[in-house]
Design a protein around this motif. Structure first.
Motif, PDB file in Angstrom:
ATOM      1  N   THR A  38       0.960  -1.137   0.090  1.00 46.46           N
ATOM      2  CA  THR A  38       0.094   0.157  -0.152  1.00 46.46           C
ATOM      3  C   THR A  38       0.820   1.316  -0.054  1.00 46.46           C
ATOM      4  OG1 THR A  38      -0.065   0.136   2.556  1.00 46.46           O
ATOM      5  CG2 THR A  38      -1.934  -1.007   1.210  1.00 46.46           C
ATOM      6  N   ILE A  39       0.405   2.329  -0.704  1.00 46.36           N
ATOM      7  CA  ILE A  39       1.191   3.497  -0.830  1.00 46.36           C
ATOM      8  C   ILE A  39       0.453   4.484  -0.100  1.00 46.36           C
ATOM      9  CG2 ILE A  39       0.497   4.050  -3.001  1.00 46.36           C
ATOM     10  CD1 ILE A  39       2.978   5.437  -3.777  1.00 46.36           C
ATOM     11  N   SER A  40       1.129   5.745   0.554  1.00 43.46           N
ATOM     12  CA  SER A  40       0.570   6.664   0.962  1.00 43.46           C
ATOM     13  C   SER A  40       1.790   7.777   0.643  1.00 43.46           C
ATOM     14  CB  SER A  40       0.152   6.562   2.322  1.00 43.46           C
ATOM     15  OG  SER A  40       0.986   6.472   3.197  1.00 43.46           O
ATOM     16  N   VAL A  41       1.343   9.052   0.360  1.00 42.43           N
ATOM     17  CA  VAL A  41       2.118  10.332   0.189  1.00 42.43           C
ATOM     18  C   VAL A  41       1.352  11.371   1.049  1.00 42.43           C
ATOM     19  CG1 VAL A  41       3.220  11.747  -1.400  1.00 42.43           C
ATOM     20  CG2 VAL A  41       2.824   9.489  -1.837  1.00 42.43           C
ATOM     21  N   ASN A  42       2.222  12.095   1.723  1.00 49.50           N
ATOM     22  CA  ASN A  42       1.461  13.274   2.397  1.00 49.50           C
ATOM     23  C   ASN A  42       1.350  14.599   1.402  1.00 49.50           C
ATOM     24  OD1 ASN A  42       1.423  12.262   5.109  1.00 49.50           O
ATOM     25  ND2 ASN A  42       3.719  12.271   5.224  1.00 49.50           N
ATOM     26  N   ASP A  43       0.460  15.342   1.377  1.00 46.78           N
ATOM     27  CA  ASP A  43       0.208  16.499   0.820  1.00 46.78           C
ATOM     28  C   ASP A  43       1.546  17.686   0.684  1.00 46.78           C
ATOM     29  OD1 ASP A  43      -2.116  15.740   0.205  1.00 46.78           O
ATOM     30  OD2 ASP A  43      -3.055  17.138   1.739  1.00 46.78           O
ATOM     31  N   LEU A  44       1.965  17.975  -0.183  1.00 49.27           N
ATOM     32  CA  LEU A  44       3.182  18.951  -0.404  1.00 49.27           C
ATOM     33  C   LEU A  44       2.542  20.146  -0.267  1.00 49.27           C
ATOM     34  CD1 LEU A  44       6.244  18.627  -2.334  1.00 49.27           C
ATOM     35  CD2 LEU A  44       5.122  20.823  -2.054  1.00 49.27           C
ATOM     36  N   SER A  59       8.638  20.146   0.708  1.00 49.43           N
ATOM     37  CA  SER A  59       8.808  18.718   0.570  1.00 49.43           C
ATOM     38  C   SER A  59       7.715  17.983   1.432  1.00 49.43           C
ATOM     39  CB  SER A  59      10.117  18.441   1.293  1.00 49.43           C
ATOM     40  OG  SER A  59      10.143  18.788   2.577  1.00 49.43           O
ATOM     41  N   SER A  60       7.601  16.706   1.189  1.00 48.67           N
ATOM     42  CA  SER A  60       6.738  15.840   1.413  1.00 48.67           C
ATOM     43  C   SER A  60       7.229  14.473   1.587  1.00 48.67           C
ATOM     44  CB  SER A  60       5.586  15.815   0.591  1.00 48.67           C
ATOM     45  OG  SER A  60       4.441  14.843   1.176  1.00 48.67           O
ATOM     46  N   THR A  61       6.715  13.616   2.459  1.00 45.94           N
ATOM     47  CA  THR A  61       7.080  12.257   2.497  1.00 45.94           C
ATOM     48  C   THR A  61       6.094  11.286   2.123  1.00 45.94           C
ATOM     49  OG1 THR A  61       6.561  12.215   4.984  1.00 45.94           O
ATOM     50  CG2 THR A  61       8.724  12.939   4.520  1.00 45.94           C
ATOM     51  N   LEU A 102       8.358  18.463  -9.398  1.00 44.67           N
ATOM     52  CA  LEU A 102       8.517  17.598  -7.886  1.00 44.67           C
ATOM     53  C   LEU A 102       9.771  16.862  -8.409  1.00 44.67           C
ATOM     54  CD1 LEU A 102       4.994  16.123  -7.805  1.00 44.67           C
ATOM     55  CD2 LEU A 102       6.001  17.908  -6.419  1.00 44.67           C
ATOM     56  N   TYR A 103      10.501  16.577  -7.450  1.00 41.98           N
ATOM     57  CA  TYR A 103      12.005  15.806  -7.618  1.00 41.98           C
ATOM     58  C   TYR A 103      12.103  14.839  -6.542  1.00 41.98           C
ATOM     59  CZ  TYR A 103      12.477  20.268 -10.187  1.00 41.98           C
ATOM     60  OH  TYR A 103      12.491  21.617 -11.045  1.00 41.98           O
ATOM     61  N   ARG A 104      13.039  14.038  -6.815  1.00 48.77           N
ATOM     62  CA  ARG A 104      13.510  13.008  -5.862  1.00 48.77           C
ATOM     63  C   ARG A 104      14.771  13.250  -5.067  1.00 48.77           C
ATOM     64  NH1 ARG A 104      15.600   7.431  -9.217  1.00 48.77           N
ATOM     65  NH2 ARG A 104      17.702   8.419  -9.802  1.00 48.77           N
ATOM     66  N   ASP A 105      15.348  14.271  -5.497  1.00 50.85           N
ATOM     67  CA  ASP A 105      16.564  14.898  -4.849  1.00 50.85           C
ATOM     68  C   ASP A 105      16.359  16.146  -4.354  1.00 50.85           C
ATOM     69  OD1 ASP A 105      16.770  15.844  -7.553  1.00 50.85           O
ATOM     70  OD2 ASP A 105      18.839  15.867  -7.301  1.00 50.85           O
ATOM     71  N   ALA A 106      16.844  16.556  -3.068  1.00 53.52           N
ATOM     72  CA  ALA A 106      17.102  17.631  -2.643  1.00 53.52           C
ATOM     73  C   ALA A 106      17.690  18.819  -3.338  1.00 53.52           C
ATOM     74  CB  ALA A 106      17.621  17.707  -1.163  1.00 53.52           C
ATOM     75  N   ALA A 107      18.560  18.478  -4.400  1.00 55.17           N
ATOM     76  CA  ALA A 107      18.938  19.383  -5.339  1.00 55.17           C
ATOM     77  C   ALA A 107      18.156  20.010  -6.275  1.00 55.17           C
ATOM     78  CB  ALA A 107      20.478  19.111  -5.840  1.00 55.17           C
ATOM     79  N   ASP A 134      11.198  10.791   0.135  1.00 58.63           N
ATOM     80  CA  ASP A 134      10.834  11.901   0.367  1.00 58.63           C
ATOM     81  C   ASP A 134      10.779  12.469  -1.228  1.00 58.63           C
ATOM     82  OD1 ASP A 134      11.917  12.555   3.026  1.00 58.63           O
ATOM     83  OD2 ASP A 134      14.074  12.114   2.488  1.00 58.63           O
ATOM     84  N   VAL A 135       9.855  13.544  -1.118  1.00 57.38           N
ATOM     85  CA  VAL A 135       9.586  14.185  -2.493  1.00 57.38           C
ATOM     86  C   VAL A 135       9.634  15.625  -2.239  1.00 57.38           C
ATOM     87  CG1 VAL A 135       7.455  14.895  -3.859  1.00 57.38           C
ATOM     88  CG2 VAL A 135       7.736  12.513  -2.997  1.00 57.38           C
ATOM     89  N   TYR A 136      10.450  16.235  -3.299  1.00 52.78           N
ATOM     90  CA  TYR A 136      10.769  17.753  -3.046  1.00 52.78           C
ATOM     91  C   TYR A 136       9.923  18.512  -4.247  1.00 52.78           C
ATOM     92  CZ  TYR A 136      14.391  15.789  -0.333  1.00 52.78           C
ATOM     93  OH  TYR A 136      15.317  14.779   0.697  1.00 52.78           O
ATOM     94  N   GLY A 137       9.684  19.728  -3.896  1.00 54.49           N
ATOM     95  CA  GLY A 137       8.628  20.442  -4.890  1.00 54.49           C
ATOM     96  C   GLY A 137       9.565  21.668  -4.738  1.00 54.49           C
ATOM     97  N   LEU A 138       9.508  22.566  -6.036  1.00 52.94           N
ATOM     98  CA  LEU A 138      10.066  23.758  -6.280  1.00 52.94           C
ATOM     99  C   LEU A 138       9.180  24.422  -7.284  1.00 52.94           C
ATOM    100  CD1 LEU A 138      12.647  25.487  -5.536  1.00 52.94           C
ATOM    101  CD2 LEU A 138      13.771  24.562  -7.752  1.00 52.94           C
ATOM    102  N   THR A 139       8.686  25.736  -6.888  1.00 53.21           N
ATOM    103  CA  THR A 139       8.077  26.512  -8.036  1.00 53.21           C
ATOM    104  C   THR A 139       9.031  27.100  -8.874  1.00 53.21           C
ATOM    105  OG1 THR A 139       8.062  28.566  -6.424  1.00 53.21           O
ATOM    106  CG2 THR A 139       6.170  27.091  -6.100  1.00 53.21           C
TER     107      THR A 139
END
Length: 161
Positions: A38-44, A59-61, A102-107, A134-139
Motif C-alpha cells: 500500500t502507498i501513501s504520500v503526504n500533501d506537499l 517537501s513531503s514524505t 517535483l523531484y526525487r532529490d533535494a538538489a 522524500d518528495v521535493y517540490g520547487l516553484t
C-alpha cells in the motif's frame, strides 16, 4: 520345543510377506509468496507566499508498506493543474496557473515522473514493512504577478510491485 509351538512358528513365518524389491519417487512441496503493498504520500504544501519572484521550495514524505521483500517502483503523474507536463507541472485556481515541479532529490535535478522522457521513479526493494521516501517540490522563479487565491494540482503516485 514342542511340536505345536514349532508348527505355530512355522505358520507365522509363512504368513509374513517377504519383500525383495523397492521403488521410490520424489515430489515437491512449494508455496508462492506474493508481495502486497500500500502507498501513501503526504500533501506537499508550499505555504503562503506574497511574492513568486524567487523559487519556493517544499517537501513531503511518502511510504510504501509491503508484506514481502521484492522490488518496488513508485511513479508520479504529471498532475491535474493547468496544462501540466513532466517538464512543467502547474497548480491552478481554475483560470490562472503557477509553475512548479517535483523531484526525487533535494538538489531539484531529478524530476519525478513515470521514468519516461528523462523523468525518474523512486525504486527500492521492500523490507517487509514501511519504506519511506522524500518528495521535493520547487516553484518556478519570476511568476509575479498572480491573482490572490489558492492554487492546487492533484498528483497520482503509483507503486508497482
Amino acid at each position: 520345543m514342542n511340536k505345536n509351538k514349532a508348527l505355530t512358528l512355522f505358520a507365522l513365518l509363512l504368513s509374513t510377506p517377504v519383500f525383495s524389491a523397492t521403488d521410490d519417487t520424489t515430489f515437491e512441496v512449494s508455496i508462492t509468496i506474493e508481495n502486497d503493498c500500500t502507498i501513501s504520500v503526504n500533501d506537499l504544501n508550499f505555504g503562503t507566499a506574497n511574492d513568486l519572484t524567487p523559487s519556493i521550495s517544499g517537501s513531503s514524505t511518502g511510504s510504501v508498506t509491503c508484506t514481502g521483500l521484492a522490488p518496488v517502483s513508485v511513479a508520479f503523474s504529471a498532475g491535474t493543474g493547468g496544462t501540466s507536463t513532466f517538464t512543467t507541472r502547474q497548480m491552478d485556481d481554475g483560470t490562472n496557473t503557477i509553475d512548479y515541479n517535483l523531484y526525487r532529490d533535494a538538489a531539484n535535478t531529478e524530476i519525478l515522473g513515470d521514468g519516461s522522457g528523462g523523468t525518474f521513479t523512486i525504486d527500492f526493494t521492500s523490507t517487509g514493512g514501511a519504506d519511506s521516501f522524500d518528495v521535493y517540490g520547487l516553484t518556478g522563479p519570476g511568476q509575479n504577478p498572480k491573482p490572490a487565491g489558492t492554487y492546487n494540482s492533484t498528483i497520482t503516485a503509483t507503486a508497482t510491485f
